[in-house]
Design a protein around this motif. Structure first.
Motif, PDB file in Angstrom:
ATOM      1  N   THR A   1     -14.596  25.055   3.093  1.00  0.00           N
ATOM      2  CA  THR A   1     -14.435  25.108   1.637  1.00  0.00           C
ATOM      3  C   THR A   1     -13.050  24.607   1.245  1.00  0.00           C
ATOM      4  O   THR A   1     -12.273  24.164   2.082  1.00  0.00           O
ATOM      5  CB  THR A   1     -14.655  26.550   1.128  1.00  0.00           C
ATOM      6  N   LYS A   2     -12.714  24.692  -0.054  1.00  0.00           N
ATOM      7  CA  LYS A   2     -11.411  24.269  -0.558  1.00  0.00           C
ATOM      8  C   LYS A   2     -10.759  25.429  -1.308  1.00  0.00           C
ATOM      9  O   LYS A   2     -11.378  26.027  -2.186  1.00  0.00           O
ATOM     10  CB  LYS A   2     -11.558  23.061  -1.495  1.00  0.00           C
ATOM     11  N   PHE A   3      -9.497  25.711  -0.964  1.00  0.00           N
ATOM     12  CA  PHE A   3      -8.791  26.817  -1.620  1.00  0.00           C
ATOM     13  C   PHE A   3      -7.290  26.635  -1.480  1.00  0.00           C
ATOM     14  O   PHE A   3      -6.822  25.879  -0.619  1.00  0.00           O
ATOM     15  CB  PHE A   3      -9.229  28.162  -1.047  1.00  0.00           C
ATOM     16  N   ASN A   4      -6.549  27.342  -2.321  1.00  0.00           N
ATOM     17  CA  ASN A   4      -5.087  27.285  -2.317  1.00  0.00           C
ATOM     18  C   ASN A   4      -4.538  28.658  -1.947  1.00  0.00           C
ATOM     19  O   ASN A   4      -5.016  29.685  -2.439  1.00  0.00           O
ATOM     20  CB  ASN A   4      -4.553  26.877  -3.692  1.00  0.00           C
ATOM     21  N   VAL A   5      -3.532  28.678  -1.084  1.00  0.00           N
ATOM     22  CA  VAL A   5      -2.891  29.922  -0.669  1.00  0.00           C
ATOM     23  C   VAL A   5      -1.405  29.834  -0.982  1.00  0.00           C
ATOM     24  O   VAL A   5      -0.755  28.834  -0.669  1.00  0.00           O
ATOM     25  CB  VAL A   5      -3.082  30.185   0.838  1.00  0.00           C
ATOM     26  N   SER A   6      -0.869  30.872  -1.611  1.00  0.00           N
ATOM     27  CA  SER A   6       0.568  30.923  -1.905  1.00  0.00           C
ATOM     28  C   SER A   6       1.112  32.268  -1.462  1.00  0.00           C
ATOM     29  O   SER A   6       0.642  33.313  -1.911  1.00  0.00           O
ATOM     30  CB  SER A   6       0.823  30.723  -3.407  1.00  0.00           C
ATOM     31  N   SER A   7       2.099  32.234  -0.564  1.00  0.00           N
ATOM     32  CA  SER A   7       2.689  33.471  -0.065  1.00  0.00           C
ATOM     33  C   SER A   7       4.113  33.201   0.408  1.00  0.00           C
ATOM     34  O   SER A   7       4.409  33.214   1.601  1.00  0.00           O
ATOM     35  CB  SER A   7       1.847  34.040   1.087  1.00  0.00           C
ATOM     36  N   TYR A   8       5.000  32.935  -0.552  1.00  0.00           N
ATOM     37  CA  TYR A   8       6.408  32.715  -0.233  1.00  0.00           C
ATOM     38  C   TYR A   8       7.090  34.059   0.043  1.00  0.00           C
ATOM     39  O   TYR A   8       6.774  35.072  -0.597  1.00  0.00           O
ATOM     40  CB  TYR A   8       7.122  32.019  -1.388  1.00  0.00           C
ATOM     41  N   ALA A   9       8.028  34.051   0.965  1.00  0.00           N
ATOM     42  CA  ALA A   9       8.721  35.287   1.338  1.00  0.00           C
ATOM     43  C   ALA A   9       9.488  35.899   0.175  1.00  0.00           C
ATOM     44  O   ALA A   9       9.606  37.120   0.077  1.00  0.00           O
ATOM     45  CB  ALA A   9       9.668  35.001   2.512  1.00  0.00           C
ATOM     46  N   ASP A  10      10.009  35.058  -0.738  1.00  0.00           N
ATOM     47  CA  ASP A  10      10.809  35.583  -1.841  1.00  0.00           C
ATOM     48  C   ASP A  10       9.988  35.838  -3.104  1.00  0.00           C
ATOM     49  O   ASP A  10      10.548  36.152  -4.160  1.00  0.00           O
ATOM     50  CB  ASP A  10      11.988  34.659  -2.156  1.00  0.00           C
ATOM     51  N   ASP A  11       8.664  35.704  -3.037  1.00  0.00           N
ATOM     52  CA  ASP A  11       7.803  36.072  -4.156  1.00  0.00           C
ATOM     53  C   ASP A  11       7.316  37.505  -3.968  1.00  0.00           C
ATOM     54  O   ASP A  11       7.221  38.000  -2.836  1.00  0.00           O
ATOM     55  CB  ASP A  11       6.587  35.136  -4.258  1.00  0.00           C
ATOM     56  N   SER A  12       6.941  38.165  -5.064  1.00  0.00           N
ATOM     57  CA  SER A  12       6.489  39.557  -5.007  1.00  0.00           C
ATOM     58  C   SER A  12       4.998  39.672  -4.756  1.00  0.00           C
ATOM     59  O   SER A  12       4.444  40.763  -4.785  1.00  0.00           O
ATOM     60  CB  SER A  12       6.846  40.269  -6.316  1.00  0.00           C
ATOM     61  N   PHE A  13       4.331  38.556  -4.516  1.00  0.00           N
ATOM     62  CA  PHE A  13       2.880  38.556  -4.390  1.00  0.00           C
ATOM     63  C   PHE A  13       2.424  37.499  -3.392  1.00  0.00           C
ATOM     64  O   PHE A  13       3.159  36.570  -3.051  1.00  0.00           O
ATOM     65  CB  PHE A  13       2.238  38.258  -5.746  1.00  0.00           C
ATOM     66  N   SER A  14       1.201  37.671  -2.917  1.00  0.00           N
ATOM     67  CA  SER A  14       0.488  36.640  -2.175  1.00  0.00           C
ATOM     68  C   SER A  14      -0.819  36.400  -2.918  1.00  0.00           C
ATOM     69  O   SER A  14      -1.396  37.341  -3.475  1.00  0.00           O
ATOM     70  CB  SER A  14       0.185  37.099  -0.745  1.00  0.00           C
TER      71      SER A  14
END
Length: 390
Positions: free
Chosen positions: A249-262
């Motif tokens: 499938t196609k999807f986007n993942v965002s999980s930066y260490a300095d962000d408060s969320f994944s």
């Protein structure tokens, strides 16, 4: 193969004086793949930096930045600086004790995820690090045995998608791709999966997926995945606190260490999202439908599902920045990654101001002027830093 030659002081002095030819610089980069040579080079660069600063405290941030600029520079100069060599020899003995006590600032420079890098790097399972220039028309990427693992074509890396008997089918070899701020790269994995890796991200992945095993990669940062379908071998993306399991499938993942969320945003197909275990369980875990987002707050560890417009989350793949009712503080983090500029906010009231906007190919000043037209603040650009004031 690793280089066994020793780096000498004359070579370093010649480099600092900008007297090296292009071929000598290429040879220097090869020598720096050896850990002993790299350690020696770090010490000399740090000493030279201290001398140039001409002040009593050692600025580790600037030293790290300068070291990276020295490492990546490829254009030699014919100009010489006779005094520089003399100054170096004069002060080397004085400051060597200081530098030996300060070399810990470089320990994370090239090998950990929080390192300071200026070019895309690829670390292979044997520890060898390749620097990938985005203007490279074609480059073979080989392992320590000389076997071709992948090819680079500008900002695209394509791993060998065919079976290679020379590559062990019993052992998983993990490669680590690191993308600095201001850059992004496309990666084609050995199973045909396409990954667009965003600025400031690190992706760990096998150089070859083993048949009959789960295909798993680890991400710190942001990436857009187009998974090659394989019903026998599911694909798992692991991030800081949240995992995503798919068949294709196609999807986007965002999980930066300095962000408060994944977060995981699904474009098409279906994915399972879960945490704190190895595999997805359809009876207890959550399944995303297209146009849905799973968000994990790192503080509460609560997993929430919401409906979203997916184009806002994948616009970065095409070099477009989209903000929708986001705080100025969060927006500046994205601007830092996108433009490779450090942004310091000295105006507390503006941090929580919400903005919505879309920017295509504007430079950082044009973006700031647009924000400034909607709310009052001043900014000052100093080298690679932007300072926001009331």
């Amino acid at each position: 193969m690793k280089n066994n030659k020793d780096l000498n002081t004359n070579q370093i002095l010649k480099y600092l004086n900008k007297e090296m030819t292009e071929s000598e610089i290429i040879e220097l980069k090869k020598l720096l793949q050896d850990q002993k040579n790299l350690a020696l080079f770090k010490k000399h660069i740090a000493i030279d930096h201290y001398i140039q600063l001409n002040k009593n405290d050692f600025d580790s941030q600037k030293a790290a930045s300068l070291f990276q600029k020295h490492i990546q520079s490829t254009k030699p100069s014919s100009k010489t600086d006779k005094n520089r060599s003399n100054n170096y020899l004069k002060y080397a003995a004085i400051f060597i004790g200081l530098i030996l006590g300060s070399t810990f600032i470089y320990n994370k420079l090239l090998y950990n995820t929080d390192e300071i890098i200026t070019e895309v790097t690829l670390q292979q399972g044997d520890g060898n690090i390749e620097t990938l220039q985005d203007d490279e028309l074609f480059k073979e990427i080989k392992n320590e045995d000389g076997i071709i693992l992948a090819f680079q074509e500008k900002n695209k890396i394509i791993y060998n998608t065919k079976d290679n008997d020379s590559i062990s089918k019993e052992k998983t070899v993990i490669n680590t791709l690191r993308v600095p701020y201001g850059k992004k790269i496309q990666l084609v994995l050995s199973d045909g999966t396409i990954v667009h890796v965003n600025a400031g991200s690190t992706l760990k992945f096998p150089s070859k997926f083993l048949s009959g095993h789960v295909r798993e990669v680890t991400l710190s940062g942001e990436a857009y995945f187009e998974i090659a379908r394989n019903e026998k071998d599911p694909f798992i993306v692991s991030t800081n606190g949240i995992k995503t399991e798919v068949l294709g499938t196609k999807f986007n993942v965002s999980s930066y260490a300095d962000d408060s969320f994944s977060e995981v945003v699904l474009i098409e197909g279906s994915v399972g999202v879960f945490k704190n275990k190895n595999r997805f369980d359809k009876n207890t875990d959550k399944i995303l439908a297209p146009n849905q987002k799973a968000s994990l707050l790192k503080t509460s560890q609560s997993l929430n599902i919401s409906n979203v417009k997916t184009e806002n989350y994948i616009a970065w793949v095409d070099g477009v920045l989209v903000f929708k009712n986001e705080s100025f503080e969060i927006i500046t983090k994205k601007l830092e990654r996108f433009y490779n500029k450090k942004i310091t906010i000295n105006y507390q009231n503006i941090k929580t101001e919400k903005f919505t906007g879309r920017f295509d190919v504007e430079n950082i000043e044009s973006v700031l002027k647009t924000f400034k037209s909607n709310t009052f603040f001043n900014y000052h650009i100093k080298e690679n830093e932007i300072i926001i004031n009331p």
